[in-house]
Motif scaffolding. Structure first.
Motif, short mmCIF file in Angstrom:
data_model
loop_
_atom_site.label_atom_id
_atom_site.label_comp_id
_atom_site.label_asym_id
_atom_site.label_seq_id
_atom_site.Cartn_x
_atom_site.Cartn_y
_atom_site.Cartn_z
N LYS A 233 0.80 -1.10 0.00
CA LYS A 233 0.04 -0.02 0.16
C LYS A 233 0.85 1.37 0.09
O LYS A 233 0.49 2.28 -0.58
CB LYS A 233 -0.97 0.22 1.20
N TYR A 258 -2.02 -6.99 -4.59
CA TYR A 258 -3.21 -7.23 -3.65
C TYR A 258 -3.84 -8.72 -3.49
O TYR A 258 -4.31 -9.24 -2.45
CB TYR A 258 -4.14 -6.39 -4.00
N GLY A 263 -5.95 -9.13 -0.29
CA GLY A 263 -6.85 -7.57 -0.51
C GLY A 263 -7.56 -7.77 -1.82
O GLY A 263 -7.23 -6.93 -2.59
N LEU A 264 -8.59 -8.51 -2.06
CA LEU A 264 -9.21 -8.52 -3.10
C LEU A 264 -10.13 -7.34 -3.41
O LEU A 264 -10.37 -7.05 -4.78
CB LEU A 264 -10.32 -9.76 -3.07
N THR A 265 -10.47 -6.63 -2.49
CA THR A 265 -11.40 -5.52 -2.77
C THR A 265 -10.53 -4.26 -3.30
O THR A 265 -10.80 -3.73 -4.11
CB THR A 265 -11.89 -4.85 -1.30
N ALA A 266 -9.37 -4.21 -2.70
CA ALA A 266 -8.18 -3.45 -3.39
C ALA A 266 -7.93 -3.74 -4.67
O ALA A 266 -7.67 -2.87 -5.73
CB ALA A 266 -7.09 -3.05 -2.38
N ARG A 268 -9.74 -5.34 -6.73
CA ARG A 268 -10.76 -5.27 -7.70
C ARG A 268 -11.01 -3.61 -8.16
O ARG A 268 -11.19 -3.04 -9.34
CB ARG A 268 -12.13 -5.36 -6.99
N LYS A 269 -10.72 -2.65 -6.92
CA LYS A 269 -10.52 -1.30 -7.15
C LYS A 269 -9.61 -0.70 -8.28
O LYS A 269 -9.84 -0.11 -9.05
CB LYS A 269 -10.41 -0.72 -5.89
N ASP A 272 -10.51 -1.74 -11.72
CA ASP A 272 -11.55 -0.73 -12.33
C ASP A 272 -11.11 0.49 -12.89
O ASP A 272 -11.63 0.94 -13.78
CB ASP A 272 -12.93 -0.69 -11.35
N ASN A 292 -7.25 -17.26 -3.68
CA ASN A 292 -8.27 -16.83 -2.31
C ASN A 292 -9.58 -17.69 -2.25
O ASN A 292 -10.57 -17.31 -1.43
CB ASN A 292 -8.47 -15.38 -2.31
N HIS A 294 -12.25 -18.15 -4.39
CA HIS A 294 -13.42 -17.42 -5.18
C HIS A 294 -13.43 -18.02 -6.27
O HIS A 294 -13.07 -17.36 -7.56
CB HIS A 294 -13.36 -16.03 -5.05
N GLU A 297 -16.28 -16.63 -8.93
CA GLU A 297 -16.25 -15.29 -9.19
C GLU A 297 -14.95 -15.32 -10.35
O GLU A 297 -14.84 -14.39 -11.27
CB GLU A 297 -15.90 -14.44 -8.25
#
Length: 500
Positions: A233, A258, A263-266, A268-269, A272, A292, A294, A297
């Motif tokens: 980060k 990530y 850190g899948l949310t980061a 994905r951000k 995008d 992880n 998924h 997905e």
């Protein structure tokens, strides 16, 4: 240009021939130019013959060797062209032979020769130190391009201490040198070297250096290998300070970091935010989701990738098949494995077969997994057989154990030769076989396997876990605390051995 070339026969028209060489890359047309050079007498000029050899070296290596051997007078330029061609060809050791001939002919190497020579040395696993000494003898070991090639060559051969020594002795360091040494440590996969790579990045920042995108990508690879999201980060924040555009390469490195750190949310951000994506960007996101757990997905992303006409490659299918394996999606995985060749024209490699065998083994389909192994167009390696062995241990299928042990011994996989013909002791198989026998209390068999390990001098590398708390990474080992012989109960405890 070829029409003009056919209209001259005098040596003073050498400029036309050289212009034709610059504008031509087709081997057939190059042979016409060679024939015209011979008939006009220009072939006997060292500069012209060297340019012709260099042109063939970029398109037709076999004919370039023929032209080089037929050269009336070879120059340093023609030697360099052949060394460069063979360093990237199927037989890189030929570069070393041509370099030896160059020295015996009385020509001295320049700074353009050694980068290609070092690449050939790394590919054929020859001693890099010998070429390093030759470069130092000619006073070229301080050249930036030679230094960068030395760092890559030492790193490719696993001589990381030598690479660090070369870097430390360099007084004037360029961005390429910093990127080379950090990338070298990132590819090592060793915990201490990955940490050194991040430390070197910090050293670059502290000395007022401005890292470019390639250096940030190398440092992010070190963070991904360590599982250090906090430092990743920090690099992400630093990127916004020094770099203005989120390139595809840098965005892919962030997604990979990530994803490997959970850190899948980061991830994905970042995905995008990338304006122009490519196949590697989609593959990094699919791999992070698969890693992880998924799986479904990850398959959704794969479908979106194909719908947007991004062509998947072999790495993409490795990630997708691993996703199917961990999610238990056997039918989907088998279909994708077939489509890989029939629809996308990608030949299955060892890692694809290994993922399919692992997927079938996890699902308890040992018969089908064995059929996949039998249908492989090449000999399965110890990873593929190890996947079957692990499945047998988990499912408790004793009828496969003896067969797998016999098969391993027949293939010589307990002492296997890798691609570089170096003997590699398969620690994983012996330890896995020992665990299989211990699972059914066959202690005599366990003792036999352990005796084999002692006789071969096999030592299992101690596994460890990394846990990041408040920005600090802690390393934990499992150690033996107590053994109760009456019930075969082994009590294990975690012990923190290092904080970074």
């Amino acid at each position: 240009m070829l029409k003009w070339l056919s209209s001259f026969a005098l040596p003073q028209h050498r400029t036309i021939l050289l212009c034709a060489l610059d504008s031509c890359s087709d081997p057939h047309h190059l042979r016409q130019i060679l024939a015209r050079a011979v008939s006009s007498g220009l072939w006997f000029e060292p500069f012209v013959s060297a340019r012709i050899v260099a042109a063939f070296a970029a398109s037709d290596l076999s004919f370039a060797q023929f032209a080089f051997d037929a050269s009336p007078r070879r120059s340093a330029f023609s030697y360099t062209a052949m060394i460069r061609a063979h360093s990237a060809g199927p037989a890189p050791s030929n570069s070393l032979y041509i370099f030896s001939c160059m020295l015996h002919s009385g020509l001295y190497p320049d700074r353009f020769v050694f980068p290609f020579l070092l690449r050939a040395t790394a590919r054929c696993r020859s001693p890099v130190s010998a070429v390093h000494a030759m470069a130092a003898r000619h006073g070229l070991d301080e050249d930036p391009h030679v230094v960068t090639s030395l760092l890559h060559s030492y790193g490719s051969c696993g001589l990381f201490d030598s690479a660090r020594k070369v870097f430390d002795e360099k007084t004037q360091r360029t961005e390429v040198n910093w990127c080379a040494i950090i990338s070298c440590f990132a590819r090592s996969g060793q915990h201490s070297l990955l940490h050194d790579g991040i430390s070197l990045f910090g050293q670059l920042i502290s000395t007022g250096g401005r890292p470019n995108g390639d250096i940030v990508i190398a440092a992010l690879s070190c963070c991904a290998g360590l599982g250090s999201m906090s430092q990743g980060k920090a690099l992400h924040a630093l990127f916004f300070r020094h770099l203005t555009d989120l390139s595809v390469e840098l965005g892919t490195a962030l997604i990979n970091m990530y994803g490997r750190c959970g850190g899948l949310t980061a991830a994905r951000k970042v995905f995008d935010e990338i304006r122009y994506k490519d196949s590697s960007t989609w593959t990094a996101m699919i791999g992070g989701l698969a890693m992880n757990g998924h799986g479904e997905e990850a398959l959704t992303f794969f479908s979106g990738m194909v719908d947007r006409r991004f062509w998947p490659d072999s790495i993409t299918f490795t990630a997708v098949l691993n996703a199917c394996s961990h999610a238990g999606l056997v039918e989907t995985g088998i279909k994708l494995f077939k489509d890989m060749k029939e629809v996308y024209g990608i030949e299955a490699r060892m890692e694809h077969y290994g993922a399919v065998v692992d997927m079938l083994g996890r699902a308890g389909m040992l018969e089908q997994a064995g059929q996949v192994v039998a249908s492989m167009p090449f000999a399965p390696n110890r990873v593929v057989w190890g996947s079957l062995l692990h499945a047998c241990a988990v499912l408790g299928e004793p009828r496969y154990w003896e067969m797998l042990e016999k098969r391993f011994l027949e293939l010589g996989l307990t002492v296997e030769q890798d691609e570089d013909e170096k003997v590699v002791v398969d620690v994983g198989f012996l330890v896995g076989l020992s665990n299989v026998y211990a699972g059914t209390c066959r202690w005599q068999k366990v003792g036999t396997v352990r005796e084999k390990m002692v006789a071969r001098g096999v030592k299992k590398e101690i596994a460890f876990s990394l846990l990041e708390v408040d920005g600090r990474t802690h390393r934990f080992l499992v150690y033996l605390n107590d053994v109760k012989n009456d019930s075969k109960l082994i009590i294990l405890k975690l012990k923190r051995v290092e904080s970074i």
